[in-house]
Design a protein around this motif. Structure first.
Motif, PDB file in Angstrom:
ATOM      1  N   THR A  40       0.847  -1.127  -0.189  1.00  0.00           N
ATOM      2  CA  THR A  40      -0.052   0.041  -0.217  1.00  0.00           C
ATOM      3  C   THR A  40       0.903   1.469   0.113  1.00  0.00           C
ATOM      4  OG1 THR A  40      -0.125  -0.464   2.361  1.00  0.00           O
ATOM      5  CG2 THR A  40      -1.896  -1.115   1.128  1.00  0.00           C
ATOM      6  N   GLY A  41       2.034   1.129   0.793  1.00  0.00           N
ATOM      7  CA  GLY A  41       2.857   2.453   0.465  1.00  0.00           C
ATOM      8  C   GLY A  41       3.577   2.590  -0.516  1.00  0.00           C
ATOM      9  N   VAL A  43       1.994   1.788  -3.553  1.00  0.00           N
ATOM     10  CA  VAL A  43       1.228   2.283  -4.377  1.00  0.00           C
ATOM     11  C   VAL A  43       0.789   3.961  -4.344  1.00  0.00           C
ATOM     12  CG1 VAL A  43      -1.461   2.293  -5.150  1.00  0.00           C
ATOM     13  CG2 VAL A  43       0.080   0.159  -4.450  1.00  0.00           C
ATOM     14  N   ARG A  44       0.887   4.297  -2.943  1.00  0.00           N
ATOM     15  CA  ARG A  44       0.641   5.608  -2.636  1.00  0.00           C
ATOM     16  C   ARG A  44       1.953   6.398  -3.210  1.00  0.00           C
ATOM     17  NH1 ARG A  44      -0.388   4.032   2.580  1.00  0.00           N
ATOM     18  NH2 ARG A  44       1.385   5.247   3.267  1.00  0.00           N
ATOM     19  N   GLY A  45       2.951   5.667  -3.171  1.00  0.00           N
ATOM     20  CA  GLY A  45       4.197   6.308  -3.666  1.00  0.00           C
ATOM     21  C   GLY A  45       4.273   6.303  -5.341  1.00  0.00           C
ATOM     22  N   GLY A  46       3.213   5.806  -6.172  1.00  0.00           N
ATOM     23  CA  GLY A  46       3.337   6.059  -7.800  1.00  0.00           C
ATOM     24  C   GLY A  46       3.242   4.812  -7.945  1.00  0.00           C
ATOM     25  N   ALA A  48       1.221   2.434  -9.120  1.00  0.00           N
ATOM     26  CA  ALA A  48      -0.219   2.302  -9.014  1.00  0.00           C
ATOM     27  C   ALA A  48      -0.396   0.885  -9.874  1.00  0.00           C
ATOM     28  CB  ALA A  48      -0.986   3.419  -9.901  1.00  0.00           C
ATOM     29  N   TRP A  49       0.335   0.159 -10.314  1.00  0.00           N
ATOM     30  CA  TRP A  49      -0.005  -1.056 -11.236  1.00  0.00           C
ATOM     31  C   TRP A  49      -0.272  -2.273 -10.227  1.00  0.00           C
ATOM     32  CZ3 TRP A  49       4.783   1.105 -11.469  1.00  0.00           C
ATOM     33  CH2 TRP A  49       5.595   0.670 -10.804  1.00  0.00           C
ATOM     34  N   GLN A  50       0.286  -1.949  -8.997  1.00  0.00           N
ATOM     35  CA  GLN A  50       0.144  -3.216  -7.871  1.00  0.00           C
ATOM     36  C   GLN A  50      -1.225  -3.805  -7.739  1.00  0.00           C
ATOM     37  OE1 GLN A  50       2.855  -2.174  -4.565  1.00  0.00           O
ATOM     38  NE2 GLN A  50       4.642  -2.531  -5.774  1.00  0.00           N
ATOM     39  N   PRO A  51      -2.154  -2.790  -7.300  1.00  0.00           N
ATOM     40  CA  PRO A  51      -3.498  -3.559  -7.280  1.00  0.00           C
ATOM     41  C   PRO A  51      -3.988  -4.493  -8.242  1.00  0.00           C
ATOM     42  CG  PRO A  51      -3.318  -1.198  -6.588  1.00  0.00           C
ATOM     43  CD  PRO A  51      -2.226  -1.446  -7.246  1.00  0.00           C
ATOM     44  N   ARG A 110      -2.344   3.135   8.370  1.00  0.00           N
ATOM     45  CA  ARG A 110      -1.068   2.942   8.064  1.00  0.00           C
ATOM     46  C   ARG A 110      -0.356   1.801   8.518  1.00  0.00           C
ATOM     47  NH1 ARG A 110       0.815   7.777   5.590  1.00  0.00           N
ATOM     48  NH2 ARG A 110      -0.888   8.579   4.725  1.00  0.00           N
ATOM     49  N   GLY A 111      -0.776   1.018   9.402  1.00  0.00           N
ATOM     50  CA  GLY A 111      -0.213  -0.268   9.625  1.00  0.00           C
ATOM     51  C   GLY A 111      -0.486  -1.269   8.401  1.00  0.00           C
ATOM     52  N   LEU A 112      -1.152  -1.031   7.451  1.00  0.00           N
ATOM     53  CA  LEU A 112      -1.279  -1.980   6.424  1.00  0.00           C
ATOM     54  C   LEU A 112       0.020  -1.761   5.437  1.00  0.00           C
ATOM     55  CD1 LEU A 112      -4.731  -1.304   5.270  1.00  0.00           C
ATOM     56  CD2 LEU A 112      -4.120  -3.141   6.542  1.00  0.00           C
TER      57      LEU A 112
END
Length: 233
Positions: A40-41, A43-46, A48-51, A110-112
């Motif tokens: 998740t961190g 993805v928030r950093g850019g 975006a393909w990981q989900p 943010r624990g995720l």
């Protein structure tokens, strides 16, 4: 899509799980870290393909083989009533949406960020639950065991609950929990496309009623000209 229709949904998903595992291992070794699994961190950093790329990943060979077996058996049965294309899009779509929702949850939790999520187990859980809930109270035969569809789905939920209990945290299995809820909604109420079709049908009925509200019945004995159609007004 033509190639997809010619293949079994179970075969397509099982092959995707095996191919995803191999690709993930190769890229992780080449890049020196996680690339395709959901963080998740990251993805928030850019990233975006990981989900979407995490959907067919597993982190050990045994999980890959077990997931491929479940995907093959459950997907093969589901496609008898749903069709190949619908089963594949459902399994991939629900798993991907669970990943997106997990990322959104990480904005407040943010624990995720501590976890790297692999969606292969989520995908097989989705197929397991959909198979069970679609059968409902009817009896099915799963690997030689006679039991109802609801009981089979309950076993799938129990497996997720036991994993959460062992980890003593929902965080490592949040995509599983979200996917279970989405699967229940899908089986119970249909896909978003079917919801949209119902809304459009309701809107059409309203328009037709509004158009017909000004019409009035022409009596049979009304005096009309011989060249006139007495029923068209």
């Amino acid at each position: 899509m033509r190639a997809l229709r010619s293949q079994s949904a179970g075969v397509v998903l099982a092959v995707a799980l095996v191919a995803g595992f191999v690709l993930d291992q190769l890229l992780s070794r080449a890049a020196g870290g996680n690339v395709l699994a959901l963080s998740t961190g990251a993805v928030r950093g850019g990233w975006a393909w990981q989900p979407f790329t995490y959907v067919v990943l597993e982190n050990n060979p045994f999980a890959v083989l077990l997931g491929a077996l479940v995907a093959w058996s459950m997907g093969r049965v589901l496609e008898m009533t749903w069709g190949t294309r619908r089963v594949v899009l459902f399994a991939l779509g629900v798993t991907a949406l669970s990943g997106v929702l997990t990322v959104l949850a990480s904005l407040a939790w943010r624990g995720l960020d501590r976890w790297a999520y692999h969606g292969g187990g989520v995908l097989t859980s989705v197929l397991w639950l959909a198979y069970g809930w679609s059968w409902g109270r009817r009896q099915t035969n799963f690997w030689g065991l006679p039991l109802s569809g609801n009981m089979l789905a309950g076993i799938g939920l129990l497996f997720v609950a036991l994993n959460i209990l062992q980890a003593f945290s929902v965080a490592p299995f949040l995509p599983h929990v979200l996917a279970a809820g989405l699967t229940w909604l899908y089986v119970r109420y249909g896909s978003p496309l079917s919801w949209w079709d119902r809304v459009r049908a309701w809107q059409l009925q309203r328009r037709l009623r509004a158009r017909s509200s000004h019409l009035r019945v022409v009596e049979r004995d009304r005096n009309v000209g011989g060249g006139s159609d007495r029923y068209l007004h």
